[in-house]
Design a protein around this motif. Structure first.
Motif, PDB file in Angstrom:
ATOM      1  N   LEU A   4      11.277   1.214  -7.887  1.00 16.23           N
ATOM      2  CA  LEU A   4      10.515   1.050  -6.652  1.00 16.23           C
ATOM      3  C   LEU A   4      10.102   2.434  -6.183  1.00 16.23           C
ATOM      4  CD1 LEU A   4       9.534  -1.057  -4.542  1.00 16.23           C
ATOM      5  CD2 LEU A   4      11.542  -0.419  -3.179  1.00 16.23           C
ATOM      6  N   GLN A   5       8.824   2.726  -6.304  1.00 16.12           N
ATOM      7  CA  GLN A   5       8.286   3.987  -5.811  1.00 16.12           C
ATOM      8  C   GLN A   5       7.908   3.787  -4.359  1.00 16.12           C
ATOM      9  OE1 GLN A   5       7.951   7.074  -7.307  1.00 16.12           O
ATOM     10  NE2 GLN A   5       7.308   7.756  -5.266  1.00 16.12           N
ATOM     11  N   MET A   6       8.495   4.600  -3.490  1.00 17.02           N
ATOM     12  CA  MET A   6       8.267   4.465  -2.053  1.00 17.02           C
ATOM     13  C   MET A   6       7.590   5.716  -1.531  1.00 17.02           C
ATOM     14  SD  MET A   6      11.860   2.681  -0.924  1.00 17.02           S
ATOM     15  CE  MET A   6      12.806   4.173  -1.188  1.00 17.02           C
ATOM     16  N   ASN A   7       6.384   5.569  -1.047  1.00 15.25           N
ATOM     17  CA  ASN A   7       5.618   6.690  -0.493  1.00 15.25           C
ATOM     18  C   ASN A   7       5.370   6.468   0.997  1.00 15.25           C
ATOM     19  OD1 ASN A   7       5.399   7.770  -3.114  1.00 15.25           O
ATOM     20  ND2 ASN A   7       3.507   6.633  -3.491  1.00 15.25           N
ATOM     21  N   SER A   8       4.996   7.532   1.668  1.00 17.66           N
ATOM     22  CA  SER A   8       4.673   7.457   3.102  1.00 17.66           C
ATOM     23  C   SER A   8       5.779   6.733   3.873  1.00 17.66           C
ATOM     24  CB  SER A   8       3.337   6.741   3.310  1.00 17.66           C
ATOM     25  OG  SER A   8       2.301   7.386   2.614  1.00 17.66           O
ATOM     26  N   LEU A   9       6.993   7.160   3.615  1.00 20.54           N
ATOM     27  CA  LEU A   9       8.142   6.485   4.217  1.00 20.54           C
ATOM     28  C   LEU A   9       8.156   6.649   5.726  1.00 20.54           C
ATOM     29  CD1 LEU A   9      10.740   7.311   1.470  1.00 20.54           C
ATOM     30  CD2 LEU A   9      10.238   5.017   2.322  1.00 20.54           C
ATOM     31  N   GLY A  56       0.792  -1.215   0.000  1.00 19.11           N
ATOM     32  CA  GLY A  56       0.000   0.000   0.000  1.00 19.11           C
ATOM     33  C   GLY A  56       0.827   1.269   0.000  1.00 19.11           C
ATOM     34  N   ARG A  57       2.116   1.151   0.254  1.00 22.33           N
ATOM     35  CA  ARG A  57       3.009   2.324   0.268  1.00 22.33           C
ATOM     36  C   ARG A  57       4.040   2.276  -0.850  1.00 22.33           C
ATOM     37  NH1 ARG A  57       6.400   3.082   4.387  1.00 22.33           N
ATOM     38  NH2 ARG A  57       6.579   0.863   4.922  1.00 22.33           N
ATOM     39  N   PHE A  58       4.499   1.088  -1.187  1.00 18.09           N
ATOM     40  CA  PHE A  58       5.519   0.917  -2.216  1.00 18.09           C
ATOM     41  C   PHE A  58       4.895   0.318  -3.469  1.00 18.09           C
ATOM     42  CE2 PHE A  58       9.490   0.312   0.713  1.00 18.09           C
ATOM     43  CZ  PHE A  58       9.160   1.476   1.391  1.00 18.09           C
ATOM     44  N   THR A  59       5.455   0.700  -4.620  1.00 18.30           N
ATOM     45  CA  THR A  59       5.019   0.137  -5.889  1.00 18.30           C
ATOM     46  C   THR A  59       6.233  -0.261  -6.713  1.00 18.30           C
ATOM     47  OG1 THR A  59       3.036   1.545  -5.902  1.00 18.30           O
ATOM     48  CG2 THR A  59       3.683   0.519  -7.986  1.00 18.30           C
ATOM     49  N   ILE A  60       6.267  -1.514  -7.123  1.00 12.86           N
ATOM     50  CA  ILE A  60       7.356  -2.001  -7.969  1.00 12.86           C
ATOM     51  C   ILE A  60       6.887  -1.988  -9.420  1.00 12.86           C
ATOM     52  CG2 ILE A  60       6.676  -4.430  -7.704  1.00 12.86           C
ATOM     53  CD1 ILE A  60       9.676  -5.136  -7.748  1.00 12.86           C
ATOM     54  N   SER A  61       7.792  -1.634 -10.316  1.00 14.56           N
ATOM     55  CA  SER A  61       7.460  -1.625 -11.737  1.00 14.56           C
ATOM     56  C   SER A  61       8.720  -1.916 -12.537  1.00 14.56           C
ATOM     57  CB  SER A  61       6.858  -0.282 -12.149  1.00 14.56           C
ATOM     58  OG  SER A  61       7.775   0.771 -11.930  1.00 14.56           O
ATOM     59  N   ARG A  62       8.531  -2.275 -13.778  1.00 10.02           N
ATOM     60  CA  ARG A  62       9.673  -2.573 -14.630  1.00 10.02           C
ATOM     61  C   ARG A  62       9.398  -2.111 -16.044  1.00 10.02           C
ATOM     62  NH1 ARG A  62      10.555  -8.794 -14.322  1.00 10.02           N
ATOM     63  NH2 ARG A  62      12.059  -8.387 -15.997  1.00 10.02           N
ATOM     64  N   ASP A  63      10.462  -1.844 -16.772  1.00  9.98           N
ATOM     65  CA  ASP A  63      10.375  -1.478 -18.181  1.00  9.98           C
ATOM     66  C   ASP A  63      11.337  -2.390 -18.922  1.00  9.98           C
ATOM     67  OD1 ASP A  63      10.693  -0.331 -20.737  1.00  9.98           O
ATOM     68  OD2 ASP A  63      10.158   1.650 -19.958  1.00  9.98           O
ATOM     69  N   ASN A  64      10.782  -3.385 -19.592  1.00  7.16           N
ATOM     70  CA  ASN A  64      11.630  -4.383 -20.255  1.00  7.16           C
ATOM     71  C   ASN A  64      12.272  -3.857 -21.533  1.00  7.16           C
ATOM     72  OD1 ASN A  64      11.137  -6.259 -18.263  1.00  7.16           O
ATOM     73  ND2 ASN A  64       9.497  -7.285 -19.391  1.00  7.16           N
ATOM     74  N   VAL A  65      11.845  -2.714 -21.997  1.00 12.29           N
ATOM     75  CA  VAL A  65      12.487  -2.089 -23.158  1.00 12.29           C
ATOM     76  C   VAL A  65      13.708  -1.295 -22.690  1.00 12.29           C
ATOM     77  CG1 VAL A  65      12.215  -0.423 -25.022  1.00 12.29           C
ATOM     78  CG2 VAL A  65      10.345  -1.986 -24.454  1.00 12.29           C
ATOM     79  N   LYS A  66      13.509  -0.531 -21.614  1.00 12.09           N
ATOM     80  CA  LYS A  66      14.619   0.257 -21.078  1.00 12.09           C
ATOM     81  C   LYS A  66      15.531  -0.573 -20.176  1.00 12.09           C
ATOM     82  CE  LYS A  66      12.104   4.641 -21.162  1.00 12.09           C
ATOM     83  NZ  LYS A  66      11.601   5.782 -20.347  1.00 12.09           N
ATOM     84  N   ASN A  67      15.111  -1.800 -19.868  1.00 13.81           N
ATOM     85  CA  ASN A  67      15.900  -2.669 -18.984  1.00 13.81           C
ATOM     86  C   ASN A  67      16.053  -2.074 -17.589  1.00 13.81           C
ATOM     87  OD1 ASN A  67      16.398  -4.995 -20.417  1.00 13.81           O
ATOM     88  ND2 ASN A  67      18.616  -4.759 -20.414  1.00 13.81           N
ATOM     89  N   THR A  68      14.952  -1.604 -17.048  1.00  8.31           N
ATOM     90  CA  THR A  68      15.003  -0.991 -15.725  1.00  8.31           C
ATOM     91  C   THR A  68      13.946  -1.563 -14.796  1.00  8.31           C
ATOM     92  OG1 THR A  68      13.558   0.795 -16.464  1.00  8.31           O
ATOM     93  CG2 THR A  68      15.938   1.194 -16.576  1.00  8.31           C
ATOM     94  N   LEU A  69      14.226  -1.430 -13.516  1.00  9.25           N
ATOM     95  CA  LEU A  69      13.321  -1.835 -12.448  1.00  9.25           C
ATOM     96  C   LEU A  69      13.222  -0.656 -11.496  1.00  9.25           C
ATOM     97  CD1 LEU A  69      11.847  -4.189 -10.823  1.00  9.25           C
ATOM     98  CD2 LEU A  69      14.029  -4.412  -9.604  1.00  9.25           C
TER      99      LEU A  69
END
Length: 122
Positions: free
Chosen positions: A80-85, A65-78
């Motif tokens: 981690l958006q961290m909110n409400s730290l 509910g606070r963190f969101t993981i995402s990836r871009d397989n074209v840019k080859n990146t991963l």
């Protein structure tokens, strides 16, 4: 696969940070990827994972509910958006990748990035 994590820093409680992990050496579209963290004096713990195509994500209860993981397989990146730290999120954060994931979070360990420090002040 070589992984390079970045984006760590010092932030106040309640703030946000976005971590990034750049992959090189081969495309990451065939690997499961994840984030782990290790606080001082503690064992490394699972934070989040994402399957190859990004259609499934998994989170530790402590960050759900606070963190969101995402990836871009074209840019080859991963990312981690961290909110409400929170101060308890303070740790060195590592990105990792796994060729053939068993489904066990701690089985994401074929490749590791060098870690990036996140410090959350109260």
């Amino acid at each position: 696969v070589q992984l390079q994590a970045s984006g760590g820093g010092l932030v106040q409680a309640g703030g946000s940070l976005r971590l990034s992990c750049a992959a090189s050496g081969r495309t990451v579209r065939s690997v499961t990827m994840g984030w782990f963290r290790q606080a001082p004096g503690k064992k490394r713990e699972f934070v989040a994972a994402i399957r190859r195509s990004g259609e499934r994500t998994y989170y530790a209860d402590s960050v759900k509910g606070r963190f969101t993981i995402s990836r871009d397989n074209v840019k080859n990146t991963l990312d981690l958006q961290m909110n409400s730290l929170k101060p308890e999120d303070t740790a060195v954060y590592y990105c990792a990748a796994e060729n053939f994931w068993s489904g066990d979070y701690y089985d994401i360990n074929d490749y590791w990035g060098q870690g990036t420090l996140v410090t959350v002040s109260s």
